[in-house]
Design an enzyme around this catalytic site. Structure first.
Site, PDB file in Angstrom:
ATOM      1  N   THR A 178       0.861  -1.189   0.000  1.00 17.18           N
ATOM      2  CA  THR A 178       0.000   0.000   0.000  1.00 17.18           C
ATOM      3  C   THR A 178       0.894   1.234   0.000  1.00 17.18           C
ATOM      4  O   THR A 178       1.993   1.202   0.560  1.00 17.18           O
ATOM      5  CB  THR A 178      -0.864  -0.034   1.277  1.00 17.18           C
ATOM      6  OG1 THR A 178      -1.836  -1.058   1.106  1.00 17.18           O
ATOM      7  CG2 THR A 178      -1.558   1.281   1.555  1.00 17.18           C
ATOM      8  N   ARG A 206     -14.722  -6.536   0.177  1.00 19.52           N
ATOM      9  CA  ARG A 206     -13.966  -6.083   1.356  1.00 19.52           C
ATOM     10  C   ARG A 206     -13.262  -4.731   1.110  1.00 19.52           C
ATOM     11  O   ARG A 206     -12.641  -4.515   0.086  1.00 19.52           O
ATOM     12  CB  ARG A 206     -12.933  -7.141   1.713  1.00 19.52           C
ATOM     13  CG  ARG A 206     -12.094  -6.824   2.951  1.00 19.52           C
ATOM     14  CD  ARG A 206     -10.772  -6.210   2.599  1.00 19.52           C
ATOM     15  NE  ARG A 206      -9.938  -5.996   3.783  1.00 19.52           N
ATOM     16  CZ  ARG A 206      -8.811  -5.268   3.768  1.00 19.52           C
ATOM     17  NH1 ARG A 206      -8.408  -4.700   2.658  1.00 19.52           N
ATOM     18  NH2 ARG A 206      -8.104  -5.110   4.857  1.00 19.52           N
ATOM     19  N   GLY A 208     -10.591  -2.047   3.128  1.00 25.13           N
ATOM     20  CA  GLY A 208      -9.702  -1.922   4.286  1.00 25.13           C
ATOM     21  C   GLY A 208      -9.727  -0.516   4.868  1.00 25.13           C
ATOM     22  O   GLY A 208     -10.646   0.273   4.634  1.00 25.13           O
ATOM     23  N   ASP A 209      -8.689  -0.216   5.605  1.00 26.68           N
ATOM     24  CA  ASP A 209      -8.613   1.077   6.287  1.00 26.68           C
ATOM     25  C   ASP A 209      -8.204   2.222   5.367  1.00 26.68           C
ATOM     26  O   ASP A 209      -8.546   3.383   5.618  1.00 26.68           O
ATOM     27  CB  ASP A 209      -7.578   0.998   7.428  1.00 26.68           C
ATOM     28  CG  ASP A 209      -6.191   0.645   6.908  1.00 26.68           C
ATOM     29  OD1 ASP A 209      -6.077  -0.289   6.090  1.00 26.68           O
ATOM     30  OD2 ASP A 209      -5.212   1.311   7.298  1.00 26.68           O
ATOM     31  N   THR A 229      -0.563   1.871   6.869  1.00 25.37           N
ATOM     32  CA  THR A 229      -0.462   0.629   6.107  1.00 25.37           C
ATOM     33  C   THR A 229      -0.400  -0.527   7.087  1.00 25.37           C
ATOM     34  O   THR A 229       0.225  -0.406   8.141  1.00 25.37           O
ATOM     35  CB  THR A 229       0.776   0.628   5.195  1.00 25.37           C
ATOM     36  OG1 THR A 229       0.979  -0.714   4.708  1.00 25.37           O
ATOM     37  CG2 THR A 229       2.047   1.075   5.900  1.00 25.37           C
ATOM     38  N   GLY A 230      -1.033  -1.628   6.732  1.00 29.34           N
ATOM     39  CA  GLY A 230      -0.983  -2.775   7.642  1.00 29.34           C
ATOM     40  C   GLY A 230      -2.271  -3.559   7.598  1.00 29.34           C
ATOM     41  O   GLY A 230      -3.023  -3.484   6.619  1.00 29.34           O
ATOM     42  N   GLY A 232      -5.605  -3.986   7.809  1.00 33.61           N
ATOM     43  CA  GLY A 232      -6.615  -2.933   7.755  1.00 33.61           C
ATOM     44  C   GLY A 232      -7.730  -3.052   8.770  1.00 33.61           C
ATOM     45  O   GLY A 232      -8.213  -2.042   9.295  1.00 33.61           O
TER      46      GLY A 232
HETATM   47  N1  ASP Z   1      -4.063  -1.533   4.963  1.00 33.58           N
HETATM   48  C1  ASP Z   1      -4.305  -2.125   3.673  1.00 33.58           C
HETATM   49  C2  ASP Z   1      -5.642  -2.807   3.690  1.00 33.58           C
HETATM   50  O1  ASP Z   1      -5.982  -3.398   4.693  1.00 33.58           O
HETATM   51  C3  ASP Z   1      -3.254  -3.100   3.276  1.00 33.58           C
HETATM   52  C4  ASP Z   1      -1.861  -2.576   3.301  1.00 33.58           C
HETATM   53  O2  ASP Z   1      -1.531  -1.667   4.039  1.00 33.58           O
HETATM   54  O3  ASP Z   1      -1.051  -3.097   2.525  1.00 33.58           O
HETATM   55  O4  ASP Z   1      -6.314  -2.807   2.683  1.00 33.58           O
END
Ligand code: ASP
Length: 312
Positions: A178, A206, A208-209, A229-230, A232
């Site tokens: 991300t 789905r 994410g954050d 990032t992480g 989510g």
């Molecule tokens: N945070 C992102 C998500 O959950 C994924 C990522 O950070 O790579 O969609």
């Protein structure tokens, strides 16, 4: 963290995702290629703020560069859904006005961050999703591409690997990528932008954050700007980006301390990842609980860093 924050005229930090990368799993060619990608995205954003442009334009320019770079999980090179499609999410926010724009599940818009920006500036809404978001892009003359544009063989391989494991809903290997940027401009305004393909193997629409204002992206001139990032789901439950800003604004907590406290809280929820933060004074913090995070930053005092691993 940079010294002499009162002298910072402009400041910019970017990330290309937090994840499981270590020196053992990444060969020198891949390290150099990712560092080059980060450096050129940093240069794209830097050119804007250095010339007196806005933080908003700088984060948009940096994220467009990362979306076009197939090494990162945003725009071209986004991960695949379970059904083999690319569904893209992005958000942008201006700290001066707290205006924000976000999109989710986009499949035809080359640069989702440009679309998020148009939603913010040209539309009555904050958050659009699916085919309607792509329609909005078309109506506003934002470049459309065939969905094949986003697909890369490496991301396809990662999907096949996930399916072969036949357990786990998502990419537990955390091959994240991300992208995001935060900036502070010469006028003292901050901005944040984030863009992603989400998680390999995601399904059921789905989200994410990353595109959720307050979760993966937030900017407020009274506090700072944050891009996350992480994992989510846990970032959403923690209201991560807003929580970091709230700690800075209401408790006077420093950027680094606020970032680490919220990542620790996300850890208690079972999540890992990273955040980049810029304060209204131009101070930056880059924090993560994964083995690595693609990251870079620069400011008007001469700070210039491009890093990948935790021990860099
Ligand atoms: N945070 C992102 C998500 O959950 C994924 C990522 O950070 O790579 O969609």
């Amino acid at each position: 963290m940079a010294d002499a924050t009162s002298e910072i005229r402009w400041s910019l930090a970017i990330h290309g995702g937090a994840g499981s990368m270590t020196r053992d799993t990444f060969d020198t060619g891949a390290i150099a290629a990712h560092e080059a990608g980060l450096a050129s995205a940093l240069a794209a954003g830097r050119a804007v703020v250095e010339a007196g442009g806005s933080a908003l334009d700088a984060v948009t320019a940096a994220v467009v560069a990362l979306e076009d770079d197939p090494q990162f999980n945003a725009g071209r090179g986004a991960v695949f859904t379970y059904h083999g499609t690319n569904e893209l999410d992005a958000a942008v926010m201006a700290g001066e006005t707290r205006a924000a724009g976000a999109v989710a599940g986009v499949t035809h818009t080359r640069n989702p961050v440009r679309l998020a920006r148009a939603v913010m500036e040209a539309g009555p809404h904050v958050f659009l999703s699916g085919p309607g978001a792509d329609d909005f892009a078309r109506d506003h003359g934002i470049e459309q591409v065939d969905p094949d544009w986003f697909a890369t063989p490496e991301r396809w391989r990662q999907l096949e690997e996930l399916k072969a494991r036949q357990h786990g809903w998502f990419d537990a290997g955390m091959k994240y990528g991300t992208v995001g940027a935060v900036a502070r401009d010469a006028a003292g305004h901050v901005a944040a932008a984030t863009s992603t393909g989400g998680l390999t193997g995601k399904r059921w629409g789905r989200i994410g954050d990353s595109p959720l204002i307050g979760a993966g992206t937030y900017a407020d001139d009274r506090a700072g700007a944050v891009s996350c990032t992480g994992s989510g789901e846990q970032f959403i439950r923690a209201g991560a980006a807003h929580e970091i800003c709230a700690r800075m604004r209401l408790a006077g907590t420093g950027a680094s301390e606020a970032a680490q406290a919220v990542l620790a809280e996300i850890g208690t929820l079972g999540g890992i990842g990273g955040v980049i933060v810029v304060t209204p004074a131009g101070e930056t913090a880059l924090a993560f609980t994964t083995p690595g995070m693609f990251r870079a930053r620069a400011d008007s005092t001469g700070l210039h860093e491009v890093r990948i691993f935790g021990d860099d």
